[in-house]
Write a protein that holds these residues in place. Structure first.
Motif, mmCIF file in Angstrom:
data_model
loop_
_atom_site.group_PDB
_atom_site.id
_atom_site.type_symbol
_atom_site.label_atom_id
_atom_site.label_comp_id
_atom_site.label_asym_id
_atom_site.label_seq_id
_atom_site.Cartn_x
_atom_site.Cartn_y
_atom_site.Cartn_z
ATOM 1 N N MET A 1 51.736 -26.106 21.960
ATOM 2 C CA MET A 1 52.462 -24.990 22.051
ATOM 3 C C MET A 1 54.193 -25.553 22.402
ATOM 4 O O MET A 1 54.944 -25.161 21.640
ATOM 5 C CB MET A 1 52.228 -24.227 23.284
ATOM 6 N N PHE A 2 54.076 -26.669 23.207
ATOM 7 C CA PHE A 2 55.496 -27.313 23.497
ATOM 8 C C PHE A 2 55.923 -27.822 22.301
ATOM 9 O O PHE A 2 57.211 -27.624 22.085
ATOM 10 C CB PHE A 2 55.485 -28.024 24.647
ATOM 11 N N LYS A 3 55.164 -28.567 21.615
ATOM 12 C CA LYS A 3 55.573 -29.145 20.347
ATOM 13 C C LYS A 3 56.069 -28.246 19.348
ATOM 14 O O LYS A 3 57.243 -28.500 18.704
ATOM 15 C CB LYS A 3 54.401 -29.963 19.716
ATOM 16 N N GLU A 4 55.367 -27.191 19.105
ATOM 17 C CA GLU A 4 56.039 -26.042 18.156
ATOM 18 C C GLU A 4 57.516 -25.662 18.688
ATOM 19 O O GLU A 4 58.174 -25.317 17.767
ATOM 20 C CB GLU A 4 55.082 -24.716 18.237
ATOM 21 N N LYS B 1 59.379 -27.055 20.497
ATOM 22 C CA LYS B 1 60.500 -28.088 20.452
ATOM 23 C C LYS B 1 60.980 -27.994 18.789
ATOM 24 O O LYS B 1 61.922 -28.238 18.456
ATOM 25 C CB LYS B 1 59.759 -29.523 20.655
ATOM 26 N N GLU B 2 60.028 -28.176 18.011
ATOM 27 C CA GLU B 2 60.141 -27.887 16.534
ATOM 28 C C GLU B 2 61.118 -26.601 16.102
ATOM 29 O O GLU B 2 62.249 -26.895 15.333
ATOM 30 C CB GLU B 2 58.874 -27.982 15.502
ATOM 31 N N ILE C 1 63.286 -25.168 18.330
ATOM 32 C CA ILE C 1 64.624 -25.227 18.737
ATOM 33 C C ILE C 1 65.334 -26.344 18.047
ATOM 34 O O ILE C 1 66.553 -26.143 17.890
ATOM 35 C CB ILE C 1 64.373 -25.593 20.211
ATOM 36 N N ALA C 2 64.856 -27.287 17.417
ATOM 37 C CA ALA C 2 65.122 -28.349 16.823
ATOM 38 C C ALA C 2 65.719 -27.917 15.618
ATOM 39 O O ALA C 2 66.574 -28.743 14.708
ATOM 40 C CB ALA C 2 64.420 -29.609 16.779
ATOM 41 N N LYS C 3 65.369 -26.858 15.056
ATOM 42 C CA LYS C 3 65.745 -26.455 13.527
ATOM 43 C C LYS C 3 67.036 -26.106 13.534
ATOM 44 O O LYS C 3 67.573 -25.613 14.485
ATOM 45 C CB LYS C 3 64.967 -25.072 13.183
ATOM 46 N N GLY C 4 67.826 -26.417 12.531
ATOM 47 C CA GLY C 4 69.380 -26.364 12.398
ATOM 48 C C GLY C 4 69.632 -24.789 12.576
ATOM 49 O O GLY C 4 70.709 -24.529 12.999
ATOM 50 N N ASN C 5 69.036 -23.825 11.957
ATOM 51 C CA ASN C 5 69.330 -22.418 11.963
ATOM 52 C C ASN C 5 69.400 -21.940 13.404
ATOM 53 O O ASN C 5 70.514 -21.424 13.873
ATOM 54 C CB ASN C 5 68.007 -21.675 11.543
ATOM 55 N N VAL C 6 68.673 -22.394 14.508
ATOM 56 C CA VAL C 6 68.677 -21.968 16.005
ATOM 57 C C VAL C 6 70.012 -22.671 16.566
ATOM 58 O O VAL C 6 70.724 -21.935 17.219
ATOM 59 C CB VAL C 6 67.340 -22.398 16.680
ATOM 60 N N LEU C 7 70.124 -23.915 16.334
ATOM 61 C CA LEU C 7 71.252 -24.777 16.722
ATOM 62 C C LEU C 7 72.683 -24.022 16.292
ATOM 63 O O LEU C 7 73.677 -23.886 16.990
ATOM 64 C CB LEU C 7 71.159 -26.146 16.511
ATOM 65 N N ASP C 8 72.570 -24.026 14.978
ATOM 66 C CA ASP C 8 74.001 -23.253 14.300
ATOM 67 C C ASP C 8 74.216 -21.772 15.057
ATOM 68 O O ASP C 8 74.965 -21.598 15.228
ATOM 69 C CB ASP C 8 73.693 -23.043 12.727
ATOM 70 N N MET C 9 73.024 -20.817 15.173
ATOM 71 C CA MET C 9 73.402 -19.790 15.963
ATOM 72 C C MET C 9 73.921 -19.776 17.069
ATOM 73 O O MET C 9 74.652 -19.088 17.651
ATOM 74 C CB MET C 9 71.949 -18.863 15.685
ATOM 75 N N ALA C 10 73.443 -20.721 18.117
ATOM 76 C CA ALA C 10 73.746 -20.877 19.233
ATOM 77 C C ALA C 10 75.226 -21.281 19.455
ATOM 78 O O ALA C 10 76.083 -20.797 20.076
ATOM 79 C CB ALA C 10 72.762 -21.916 20.071
#
Length: 143
Positions: A1-4, A6-7, A9-18
């Motif tokens: 679950m932690f690995k999923e 982490k994946e 959060i690491a996606k560009g869409n989430v970081l771009d949105m943040a």
């Protein structure tokens, strides 16, 4: 679950949105300052200090404060005007940069090349039959 997670959060869409939300919050402070500190004093001076916030109607013991709504609409229109001016200026400057770096795709290798190109620098294909208004306008044909 932690690995999923982490994946995810690491996606560009989430970081771009943040980043977009953080930048939007910071930009909101700038726009609010322009409206409240620069434009509203001018408008208040021109309208002789008219404040609609005191306008209200009492209906069956309930106080409907429609004056605040009028103030909110005026503030929204002013903020919209400021945002329009900022975006318009940005788009004009950005358009000038885009015109300087105009490109097209090579029909053979699909690589981005300058609009004026008559030969692809990547696959070396000659772009004779390819529609190229800029290059054909200045081209000298030797027979």
């Amino acid at each position: 679950m932690f690995k999923e997670f982490k994946e995810f959060i690491a996606k560009g869409n989430v970081l771009d949105m943040a980043v977009g939300i953080i930048m939007g919050t910071a930009f909101t402070a700038i726009v609010n300052s322009i409206v409240e500190d620069l434009l509203m004093p001018i408008i208040t001076g021109l309208t002789a200090g008219v404040d609609f916030s005191e306008l209200n109607v009492n209906i069956a013991g309930a106080q409907l404060r429609f004056g605040n709504l009028i103030n909110a609409i005026i503030t929204f229109l002013i903020i919209s005007l400021v945002m329009f001016a900022i975006v318009r200026t940005f788009n004009r400057n950005n358009k000038e940069v885009e015109e300087d770096t105009a490109s097209k795709d090579c029909p053979y290798c699909k690589t981005s090349i300058p609009v004026e190109a008559t030969r692809c620098p990547h696959c070396t294909s000659e772009l004779e039959g390819y529609h190229n208004e800029h290059a054909n306008a200045n081209r000298v044909v030797v027979k």
